[in-house]
Scaffold this motif. Structure first.
Motif, short mmCIF file in Angstrom:
data_model
loop_
_atom_site.label_atom_id
_atom_site.label_comp_id
_atom_site.label_asym_id
_atom_site.label_seq_id
_atom_site.Cartn_x
_atom_site.Cartn_y
_atom_site.Cartn_z
N ILE A 1 1.01 -1.55 0.14
CA ILE A 1 0.09 0.30 0.20
C ILE A 1 0.01 1.42 -0.05
N GLN A 2 0.62 2.14 -0.91
CA GLN A 2 1.51 3.43 -1.05
C GLN A 2 0.52 4.21 0.23
N LYS A 3 2.01 4.83 0.82
CA LYS A 3 1.86 5.62 2.21
C LYS A 3 2.59 7.04 1.76
N ASN A 4 3.64 7.05 0.87
CA ASN A 4 3.53 8.47 0.71
C ASN A 4 2.28 9.67 0.35
N THR A 5 3.05 10.41 0.01
CA THR A 5 1.81 11.50 -0.74
C THR A 5 2.81 12.21 -1.98
N SER A 6 3.38 11.64 -2.39
CA SER A 6 4.08 12.58 -3.72
C SER A 6 2.92 12.17 -5.19
N ASP A 7 2.70 11.40 -4.81
CA ASP A 7 1.15 12.02 -6.26
C ASP A 7 -0.52 12.25 -5.95
N CYS A 8 -1.06 12.13 -6.67
CA CYS A 8 -2.15 12.72 -6.22
C CYS A 8 -3.06 11.46 -6.44
N PHE A 9 -3.80 12.01 -5.02
CA PHE A 9 -4.75 10.65 -4.60
C PHE A 9 -6.63 11.39 -5.85
N ASN A 10 -6.96 10.28 -6.54
CA ASN A 10 -8.06 10.71 -6.50
C ASN A 10 -8.61 8.64 -6.82
N ALA A 11 -8.74 8.21 -6.19
CA ALA A 11 -9.12 6.72 -6.07
C ALA A 11 -10.67 6.88 -6.03
N GLU A 12 -11.75 7.77 -5.35
CA GLU A 12 -12.58 7.74 -5.91
C GLU A 12 -13.25 9.28 -5.20
N ASN A 13 -14.66 9.16 -5.81
CA ASN A 13 -15.19 11.07 -5.33
C ASN A 13 -15.40 11.18 -4.26
N ILE A 14 -14.99 12.45 -3.02
CA ILE A 14 -15.61 11.98 -2.62
C ILE A 14 -16.69 13.95 -1.81
N ASN A 15 -17.25 13.59 -0.84
CA ASN A 15 -18.05 14.81 -0.67
C ASN A 15 -16.69 15.84 0.32
N LEU A 16 -16.88 16.90 0.62
CA LEU A 16 -16.69 18.30 0.93
C LEU A 16 -16.83 18.09 2.64
N ASP A 17 -15.81 18.21 3.12
CA ASP A 17 -15.42 18.72 4.13
C ASP A 17 -16.27 19.88 4.90
N SER A 18 -16.27 19.61 6.19
CA SER A 18 -16.66 20.59 6.56
C SER A 18 -15.30 22.22 6.70
N GLU A 19 -14.70 22.03 6.03
CA GLU A 19 -13.84 22.78 6.01
C GLU A 19 -13.10 23.27 4.98
N THR A 20 -13.63 22.43 3.94
CA THR A 20 -13.52 23.17 2.74
C THR A 20 -14.76 23.40 2.30
N GLU A 21 -16.36 23.04 3.09
CA GLU A 21 -17.21 23.79 2.44
C GLU A 21 -17.62 25.08 2.74
N LYS A 22 -16.71 25.47 3.97
CA LYS A 22 -16.58 26.76 4.84
C LYS A 22 -16.37 28.04 4.16
N TYR A 23 -14.82 27.34 3.16
CA TYR A 23 -14.42 28.21 2.40
C TYR A 23 -14.83 28.47 0.32
N PHE A 24 -14.99 27.75 0.61
CA PHE A 24 -15.88 27.03 -1.01
C PHE A 24 -17.25 28.03 -0.96
N TYR A 25 -18.13 27.90 -0.55
CA TYR A 25 -19.36 28.29 -0.40
C TYR A 25 -19.21 30.03 -0.26
N GLY A 26 -20.08 30.73 -1.17
CA GLY A 26 -20.38 32.22 -0.91
C GLY A 26 -20.22 32.27 -2.80
N VAL A 27 -20.10 33.69 -2.54
CA VAL A 27 -20.12 34.61 -4.18
C VAL A 27 -18.52 35.00 -4.48
N TRP A 28 -18.48 34.32 -5.89
CA TRP A 28 -16.75 34.59 -5.97
C TRP A 28 -16.84 35.32 -7.18
N LYS A 29 -15.84 36.31 -7.31
CA LYS A 29 -15.72 37.16 -8.62
C LYS A 29 -14.43 36.87 -9.27
#
Length: 200
Positions: A43-71
Motif C-alpha cells: 500500500i502506497q503511504k507517501n503523498t508524492s502523487d495525487c490521490f483520486n481513487a474515488e470522488n468524495i464529499n466536501l469536508d466541513s472546512e472545505t465547505e466553509k471556504y468554498f461556499y460563497g459568491v466569487w468574482k
C-alpha cells in the motif's frame, strides 16, 4: 591403494553432504531477516502523487471556504497542453464576472459572455475528485502551472454535478481549491483567480 582412495573420496562426499544439510537446517530465518512482502506493505503511504481513487464529499472546512459568491479577479495563465490565448488573451471575457456557490444552490449565469456556461442548479453535488499534496504532483497530473503555488500546497479538485443526471456541468469548467484559502477556476485550458465577495 585405489580402494583407500575410493573410500576417502566416499567419506569426503558423505561429510560434505552432511555439512550442507546441517547448514541448511541449522539457520532458520530469524526475525531480523527481511520478510516477504504482504498486501499491507504494498500500500502506497507517501503523498508524492495525487490521490483520486474515488470522488468524495466536501469536508466541513472545505465547505466553509468554498461556499460563497466569487468574482473572477484575474487571468493566471494557460494549461501547457493547450494555450487558449486567442480566446482569452487577457481574460477580458471573464474578468469581473461572478459565480454563486452555495450548499443548496449553484449558478454560473454570472459568466455572461458564454452561453454554454449558463447553469443554475438546486442542491448541486459537490465532490472532490482528486487531492494533490504538493505542486509537483499537481503539475504531473494536470500540466498546469499555477503562479505562486508552493511545493507543499495541497490542491483539491472540485467538480459540480447536476443531481438529477449526475453529470458534471459543464465538462470544461472546474475548480482548484488551494489549502482551503485560494480558489481557482479552470475554463477550457485557461485558469483564473477568484476572489470571495463579502455579502452583507
Amino acid at each position: 591403494m585405489k580402494k583407500i582412495l575410493l573410500v576417502c573420496i566416499m567419506v569426503m562426499l558423505i561429510l560434505a553432504s552432511a555439512c550442507g544439510n546441517v547448514e541448511m537446517t541449522s539457520n532458520p530465518p530469524t526475525s531480523s531477516e527481511p520478510k516477504p512482502e504482504t498486501d499491507e506493505s504494498i500500500i502506497q503511504k507517501n503523498t508524492s502523487d495525487c490521490f483520486n481513487a474515488e470522488n468524495i464529499n466536501l469536508d466541513s472546512e472545505t465547505e466553509k471556504y468554498f461556499y460563497g459568491v466569487w468574482k473572477v479577479e484575474k487571468l493566471l495563465g494557460f494549461a501547457n497542453s493547450w494555450n487558449d490565448a486567442s480566446e482569452y488573451p487577457t481574460g477580458q471575457k471573464f474578468i469581473g464576472d461572478e459565480i454563486i456557490i452555495k450548499k443548496d444552490f449553484f449558478s454560473s449565469k454570472g459568466l455572461k459572455n458564454y452561453k454554454k456556461y449558463q447553469y443554475e442548479l438546486k442542491n448541486p453535488l459537490y465532490e472532490i475528485t482528486a487531492t494533490c499534496y504538493n505542486s509537483t504532483s499537481f503539475y504531473r497530473l494536470y500540466k498546469i502551472d499555477i503562479p505562486d503555488l508552493n511545493e507543499n500546497d495541497v490542491v483539491k479538485v472540485i467538480d459540480i454535478s447536476d443531481p438529477s443526471t449526475n453529470m458534471h456541468i459543464p465538462v470544461s469548467v472546474g475548480f482548484f481549491l488551494v489549502n482551503n484559502d485560494r480558489l481557482i477556476l479552470i475554463s477550457e485550458a485557461t485558469i483564473f483567480e477568484l476572489k470571495k465577495l463579502l455579502i452583507k
